[in-house]
Design a protein around this motif. Structure first.
Motif, short mmCIF file in Angstrom:
data_model
loop_
_atom_site.label_atom_id
_atom_site.label_comp_id
_atom_site.label_asym_id
_atom_site.label_seq_id
_atom_site.Cartn_x
_atom_site.Cartn_y
_atom_site.Cartn_z
N GLN A 107 0.82 -1.20 0.00
CA GLN A 107 0.00 0.00 0.00
C GLN A 107 0.86 1.25 0.00
O GLN A 107 1.92 1.29 0.62
N LEU A 108 0.39 2.27 -0.71
CA LEU A 108 0.97 3.61 -0.67
C LEU A 108 -0.14 4.56 -0.29
O LEU A 108 -1.23 4.53 -0.88
N VAL A 109 0.14 5.40 0.70
CA VAL A 109 -0.88 6.34 1.17
C VAL A 109 -0.29 7.74 1.17
O VAL A 109 0.68 8.01 1.90
N GLU A 110 -0.92 8.61 0.39
CA GLU A 110 -0.49 10.01 0.35
C GLU A 110 -1.19 10.81 1.45
O GLU A 110 -2.33 10.51 1.83
N SER A 111 -0.49 11.83 1.92
CA SER A 111 -1.09 12.76 2.88
C SER A 111 -0.40 14.11 2.71
O SER A 111 0.65 14.21 2.07
N GLY A 112 -1.01 15.13 3.31
CA GLY A 112 -0.40 16.45 3.29
C GLY A 112 -1.04 17.41 2.30
O GLY A 112 -0.65 18.58 2.25
N GLY A 113 -1.99 16.93 1.53
CA GLY A 113 -2.65 17.83 0.60
C GLY A 113 -3.50 18.85 1.34
O GLY A 113 -3.99 18.59 2.44
N ALA A 114 -3.68 20.01 0.74
CA ALA A 114 -4.44 21.07 1.40
C ALA A 114 -4.76 22.17 0.40
O ALA A 114 -4.33 22.13 -0.76
N LEU A 115 -5.51 23.13 0.89
CA LEU A 115 -5.76 24.38 0.16
C LEU A 115 -4.73 25.39 0.66
O LEU A 115 -4.64 25.62 1.88
N ASN A 170 11.07 7.58 -15.89
CA ASN A 170 10.62 6.38 -16.56
C ASN A 170 9.15 6.48 -16.91
O ASN A 170 8.51 7.49 -16.62
N SER A 171 8.66 5.47 -17.56
CA SER A 171 7.28 5.50 -18.05
C SER A 171 6.29 5.23 -16.94
O SER A 171 6.58 4.48 -16.00
N GLN A 172 5.12 5.82 -17.04
CA GLN A 172 4.08 5.55 -16.03
C GLN A 172 3.74 4.06 -16.00
O GLN A 172 3.37 3.53 -14.96
N GLY A 173 3.88 3.42 -17.14
CA GLY A 173 3.60 2.00 -17.21
C GLY A 173 4.56 1.14 -16.40
O GLY A 173 4.28 -0.02 -16.12
N ASP A 174 5.71 1.73 -16.02
CA ASP A 174 6.69 1.00 -15.22
C ASP A 174 6.30 0.93 -13.75
O ASP A 174 6.89 0.18 -12.99
N TYR A 175 5.32 1.75 -13.36
CA TYR A 175 4.98 1.83 -11.95
C TYR A 175 3.98 0.75 -11.57
O TYR A 175 2.93 0.62 -12.18
N ARG A 176 4.37 0.00 -10.54
CA ARG A 176 3.59 -1.17 -10.14
C ARG A 176 2.52 -0.83 -9.11
O ARG A 176 1.43 -1.38 -9.15
N TYR A 177 2.86 0.02 -8.17
CA TYR A 177 1.94 0.34 -7.08
C TYR A 177 1.63 1.83 -7.09
O TYR A 177 2.52 2.66 -7.30
N TRP A 178 0.37 2.14 -6.83
CA TRP A 178 -0.08 3.53 -6.84
C TRP A 178 -0.85 3.85 -5.56
O TRP A 178 -1.58 3.00 -5.03
N GLY A 179 -0.69 5.10 -5.11
CA GLY A 179 -1.51 5.58 -4.02
C GLY A 179 -2.87 6.01 -4.55
O GLY A 179 -3.12 6.01 -5.76
N GLN A 180 -3.73 6.42 -3.64
CA GLN A 180 -5.10 6.76 -3.99
C GLN A 180 -5.22 8.20 -4.48
O GLN A 180 -6.25 8.58 -5.05
N GLY A 181 -4.20 9.00 -4.25
CA GLY A 181 -4.21 10.38 -4.69
C GLY A 181 -4.68 11.32 -3.59
O GLY A 181 -5.44 10.93 -2.70
N ILE A 182 -4.21 12.55 -3.66
CA ILE A 182 -4.60 13.55 -2.68
C ILE A 182 -4.68 14.91 -3.37
O ILE A 182 -3.89 15.21 -4.26
N GLN A 183 -5.66 15.70 -2.95
CA GLN A 183 -5.92 16.98 -3.60
C GLN A 183 -5.01 18.07 -3.07
O GLN A 183 -4.84 18.22 -1.85
N VAL A 184 -4.43 18.82 -4.00
CA VAL A 184 -3.70 20.04 -3.67
C VAL A 184 -4.38 21.17 -4.45
O VAL A 184 -4.53 21.09 -5.67
#
Length: 124
Positions: A3-11, A106-120
């Protein structure tokens, strides 16, 4: 479970700073090249920075060079993206991802695991 979890996004106001975190679980983050991406609705996702697992070499998209810094804390198994002098055009959903490729960029296709994303959101 990997799992990858992003945090820290804000307005934040233009000119401000944020630090995004990407916490990894289920694998050692130092064993992967970690990339940061962002996406605006209606546009393709773009790669903005990455750090190689091989030698910690880094890549930055031209639009963020000199403003964004990628770093890693192995003890916390976390990757960071420090963003300074933020601009309204930096507004997007930000994602971190892990790749076994040692090349940067590298290419986005090379990335195996992704986080869910966070809004900035950067206001003018």
């Amino acid at each position: 479970e990997v799992q990858l979890v992003e945090s820290g996004g804000a307005l934040v106001q233009a000119g401000g700073s944020l630090r995004l975190s990407c916490a990894a679980s289920g694998f050692n983050i130092r064993d992967y090249t970690i990339g940061w991406f962002r996406q605006v609705p209606g546009k393709e996702r773009e790669g903005i920075s990455c750090m190689s697992t091989a030698d910690d070499s880094t890549y930055y998209r031209d639009s963020v060079k000199g403003r964004f810094t990628i770093s890693r804390d192995n003890a916390k198994n976390t990757q960071y993206l420090t963003m300074n002098n933020l601009k309204p055009e930096d507004t997007a959903v930000y994602y971190c991802a892990a790749s076994v490729s040692v090349n940067v960029p590298n290419s986005q296709g090379d990335y195996r695991y992704w986080g869910q994303g966070i809004q900035v959101t950067v206001s003018s």
